[in-house]
Design a protein around this motif. Sequence first.
Motif, PDB file in Angstrom:
ATOM      1  N   ARG A 162       0.825  -1.215   0.000  1.00  0.00           N
ATOM      2  CA  ARG A 162       0.000   0.000   0.000  1.00  0.00           C
ATOM      3  C   ARG A 162       0.854   1.258   0.000  1.00  0.00           C
ATOM      4  N   ARG A 163       2.005   1.172   0.636  1.00  0.00           N
ATOM      5  CA  ARG A 163       2.923   2.321   0.621  1.00  0.00           C
ATOM      6  C   ARG A 163       3.426   2.589  -0.792  1.00  0.00           C
ATOM      7  N   LEU A 164       3.702   1.509  -1.525  1.00  0.00           N
ATOM      8  CA  LEU A 164       4.265   1.645  -2.877  1.00  0.00           C
ATOM      9  C   LEU A 164       3.196   1.906  -3.931  1.00  0.00           C
ATOM     10  N   CYS A 165       2.029   1.275  -3.796  1.00  0.00           N
ATOM     11  CA  CYS A 165       0.960   1.409  -4.798  1.00  0.00           C
ATOM     12  C   CYS A 165      -0.363   1.715  -4.105  1.00  0.00           C
ATOM     13  N   PRO A 166      -0.494   2.879  -3.508  1.00  0.00           N
ATOM     14  CA  PRO A 166      -1.735   3.195  -2.793  1.00  0.00           C
ATOM     15  C   PRO A 166      -2.944   3.153  -3.725  1.00  0.00           C
ATOM     16  N   GLY A 167      -3.992   2.460  -3.256  1.00  0.00           N
ATOM     17  CA  GLY A 167      -5.203   2.331  -4.055  1.00  0.00           C
ATOM     18  C   GLY A 167      -5.130   1.251  -5.110  1.00  0.00           C
ATOM     19  N   ARG A 168      -4.017   0.555  -5.211  1.00  0.00           N
ATOM     20  CA  ARG A 168      -3.852  -0.472  -6.248  1.00  0.00           C
ATOM     21  C   ARG A 168      -3.305  -1.773  -5.649  1.00  0.00           C
ATOM     22  N   VAL A 169      -3.849  -2.135  -4.512  1.00  0.00           N
ATOM     23  CA  VAL A 169      -3.449  -3.381  -3.856  1.00  0.00           C
ATOM     24  C   VAL A 169      -4.700  -4.222  -3.620  1.00  0.00           C
ATOM     25  N   SER A 170      -4.685  -5.436  -4.107  1.00  0.00           N
ATOM     26  CA  SER A 170      -5.792  -6.371  -3.908  1.00  0.00           C
ATOM     27  C   SER A 170      -5.344  -7.480  -2.959  1.00  0.00           C
ATOM     28  N   VAL A 171      -6.272  -7.960  -2.149  1.00  0.00           N
ATOM     29  CA  VAL A 171      -5.962  -9.091  -1.275  1.00  0.00           C
ATOM     30  C   VAL A 171      -6.900 -10.242  -1.603  1.00  0.00           C
ATOM     31  N   ASP A 172      -6.351 -11.440  -1.649  1.00  0.00           N
ATOM     32  CA  ASP A 172      -7.131 -12.659  -1.845  1.00  0.00           C
ATOM     33  C   ASP A 172      -7.365 -13.303  -0.488  1.00  0.00           C
ATOM     34  N   VAL A 173      -8.591 -13.656  -0.214  1.00  0.00           N
ATOM     35  CA  VAL A 173      -8.908 -14.336   1.042  1.00  0.00           C
ATOM     36  C   VAL A 173      -9.880 -15.471   0.742  1.00  0.00           C
ATOM     37  N   GLN A 204     -20.990  -2.845   3.770  1.00  0.00           N
ATOM     38  CA  GLN A 204     -20.968  -1.881   4.868  1.00  0.00           C
ATOM     39  C   GLN A 204     -19.688  -1.054   4.885  1.00  0.00           C
ATOM     40  N   HIS A 205     -18.620  -1.596   4.326  1.00  0.00           N
ATOM     41  CA  HIS A 205     -17.338  -0.884   4.275  1.00  0.00           C
ATOM     42  C   HIS A 205     -17.125  -0.161   2.945  1.00  0.00           C
ATOM     43  N   GLY A 206     -18.184  -0.043   2.154  1.00  0.00           N
ATOM     44  CA  GLY A 206     -18.112   0.746   0.933  1.00  0.00           C
ATOM     45  C   GLY A 206     -17.619   0.014  -0.291  1.00  0.00           C
ATOM     46  N   PHE A 207     -17.552  -1.318  -0.245  1.00  0.00           N
ATOM     47  CA  PHE A 207     -17.080  -2.097  -1.392  1.00  0.00           C
ATOM     48  C   PHE A 207     -18.251  -2.450  -2.305  1.00  0.00           C
ATOM     49  N   LEU A 208     -18.079  -2.212  -3.584  1.00  0.00           N
ATOM     50  CA  LEU A 208     -19.057  -2.602  -4.591  1.00  0.00           C
ATOM     51  C   LEU A 208     -18.676  -3.963  -5.151  1.00  0.00           C
ATOM     52  N   GLN A 209     -19.636  -4.881  -5.189  1.00  0.00           N
ATOM     53  CA  GLN A 209     -19.383  -6.186  -5.790  1.00  0.00           C
ATOM     54  C   GLN A 209     -19.589  -6.067  -7.290  1.00  0.00           C
ATOM     55  N   TYR A 210     -18.486  -6.144  -8.048  1.00  0.00           N
ATOM     56  CA  TYR A 210     -18.603  -5.968  -9.493  1.00  0.00           C
ATOM     57  C   TYR A 210     -18.449  -7.268 -10.252  1.00  0.00           C
ATOM     58  N   GLU A 211     -18.254  -8.348  -9.551  1.00  0.00           N
ATOM     59  CA  GLU A 211     -18.106  -9.669 -10.156  1.00  0.00           C
ATOM     60  C   GLU A 211     -18.307 -10.669  -9.041  1.00  0.00           C
ATOM     61  N   SER A 225     -16.663 -12.806  -7.419  1.00  0.00           N
ATOM     62  CA  SER A 225     -15.654 -12.948  -6.375  1.00  0.00           C
ATOM     63  C   SER A 225     -14.918 -11.661  -6.048  1.00  0.00           C
ATOM     64  N   ASN A 226     -15.197 -10.580  -6.767  1.00  0.00           N
ATOM     65  CA  ASN A 226     -14.380  -9.372  -6.637  1.00  0.00           C
ATOM     66  C   ASN A 226     -15.184  -8.174  -6.153  1.00  0.00           C
ATOM     67  N   PHE A 227     -14.573  -7.427  -5.232  1.00  0.00           N
ATOM     68  CA  PHE A 227     -15.203  -6.276  -4.606  1.00  0.00           C
ATOM     69  C   PHE A 227     -14.202  -5.114  -4.621  1.00  0.00           C
ATOM     70  N   ALA A 228     -14.695  -3.926  -4.908  1.00  0.00           N
ATOM     71  CA  ALA A 228     -13.801  -2.769  -4.968  1.00  0.00           C
ATOM     72  C   ALA A 228     -14.524  -1.519  -4.471  1.00  0.00           C
ATOM     73  N   ARG A 229     -13.751  -0.596  -3.947  1.00  0.00           N
ATOM     74  CA  ARG A 229     -14.272   0.719  -3.598  1.00  0.00           C
ATOM     75  C   ARG A 229     -13.348   1.766  -4.212  1.00  0.00           C
ATOM     76  N   HIS A 230     -13.828   2.996  -4.252  1.00  0.00           N
ATOM     77  CA  HIS A 230     -13.059   4.106  -4.822  1.00  0.00           C
ATOM     78  C   HIS A 230     -12.619   3.804  -6.260  1.00  0.00           C
ATOM     79  N   ASN A 231     -13.487   3.089  -6.981  1.00  0.00           N
ATOM     80  CA  ASN A 231     -13.236   2.795  -8.396  1.00  0.00           C
ATOM     81  C   ASN A 231     -11.945   2.010  -8.627  1.00  0.00           C
ATOM     82  N   ALA A 232     -11.609   1.138  -7.682  1.00  0.00           N
ATOM     83  CA  ALA A 232     -10.361   0.371  -7.772  1.00  0.00           C
ATOM     84  C   ALA A 232     -10.567  -1.008  -8.384  1.00  0.00           C
ATOM     85  N   VAL A 233     -11.505  -1.136  -9.323  1.00  0.00           N
ATOM     86  CA  VAL A 233     -11.740  -2.424  -9.967  1.00  0.00           C
ATOM     87  C   VAL A 233     -10.492  -2.858 -10.729  1.00  0.00           C
TER      88      VAL A 233
END
Length: 452
Positions: A187-198, A268-275, A277-285
């Motif tokens: 996140r320090r190196l690529c703020p807004g462009r980090v995805s986590v798999d869980v 509740q945390h502002g994530f939009l489900q666009y697919e 398995s995938n969720f994004a907020r702040h247009n970070a799809v």
Amino acid sequence: MIRHACLTVRRVLSVGLRRFSHVSTGEIIEDEFEWTHLSRQASLYVHWPYCLRRCSYCNFNKYISRQSNEHIMTECLQKETESLLQLSQVSSITSVFFGGGTPSLAHPSTIAAVLETVSRQANLSDQAEVTLEVNPTPVGMSKLEDYCRAGVNRFSIGVQSLQDEDLKILGRDHSSHQALQTIEEARRLCPGRVSVDVMFGRPKQSVESWEDELSELLRVCDDHVSLYQLTLERGTQLFKQVQGGQVTVPAEDVTAEMYQCARRTLDQHGFLQYEVSNFARHNAVSHHNMSYWKGRQYIGVGPGAHGRFVPLGDGGVTREARTQTLEPDVWIREVQQRGHGTRRKIQLSHLELIGSCLALSWVSVKSLVHPPRSKSYYRVDDSFLMTEGCAAPGMDWPYWTACCQLCWWSWNDKSVSSYKRTVMLMQKRRPPTHDDRNVNKADGVRESLFVG
């Protein structure tokens, strides 16, 4: 009911045929799916096949390297990238995704070399999304800055779990603390462009523990989360342990509730489900993900990679589904001999392309997030339409059944009864498995959740 559903499917196909009625003329046609038949743009997937160890649940196309051959692998990845880009004659690469395997084992110079090859053959904008999958070990974290210098601007981190005991059961080689550290550095190196798999549906996991874990993850994650249900893949160590009774996994109705719980929490945390398995907020799809789901061209490079593009360099006018040779050593020999390791290619008919586009649309954001208001969503009998979507020509049956089951859970709040009804209906009329199964596992292919 079935007659009514058949008429609906016929209506959908007729709409698709009208949309693509000019395909044979070679025109570039834009429509609401943002799909084109002959496009000068494509995404690029690069498969790094090596891992240090095999996770207990994984049956992806990965290998434990017994020798240091990164120099040869780098040269072959460059050579195949060059060959397939020349074959496709695309003028622009819109996104690049390095998957595996464990691509964070590759030296940053390998990543830079492949990107330089892309830039020589096609336009690769400075704004193009370049993603690298990262295993959150100390070694992986230590190279993040070098990867950024090489051209990577987005990281996908395979956290999988924040429970150390579960990570051991899954055969992962990192701890939860190391995962959190890696997320922070990325996140320090690529703020807004980090995805986590869980992953959910893990052994001994409960809905309550999953909810707590997800809340902990959301306190530290960036703006993109990918959820994956643990599936028992035949031939894996975990499959054998479950079959032998040494390990137990949650029941399917519990897993369904976990999925619904995750959707609520992320919303509740502002994530939009666009697919599915995938969720994004702040247009970070993920733009690379969206290129798949919108039916755009993509080129697959590396052992076992899968692609779909029009081979204009060979005079082709129809999109082909291509699969590269699986085994790294054999793939290397083929690339050295003829420039690429394409083992299988299938021309896709117009009907197959339409079917693919319809199936993709049914599990996209339009039908997933707001199904009652979706113009591209024709709901008569959910299970029947899921069957039709999964059985669309050119589709991989296990992948689409998995996707559509998640969609089914999304459409229904009463997930337990919905799941049971779906299984019951699918057992009665499950279509035959298609031959087109050899899809790259790194693209997210999951085994079917429906057991016929």
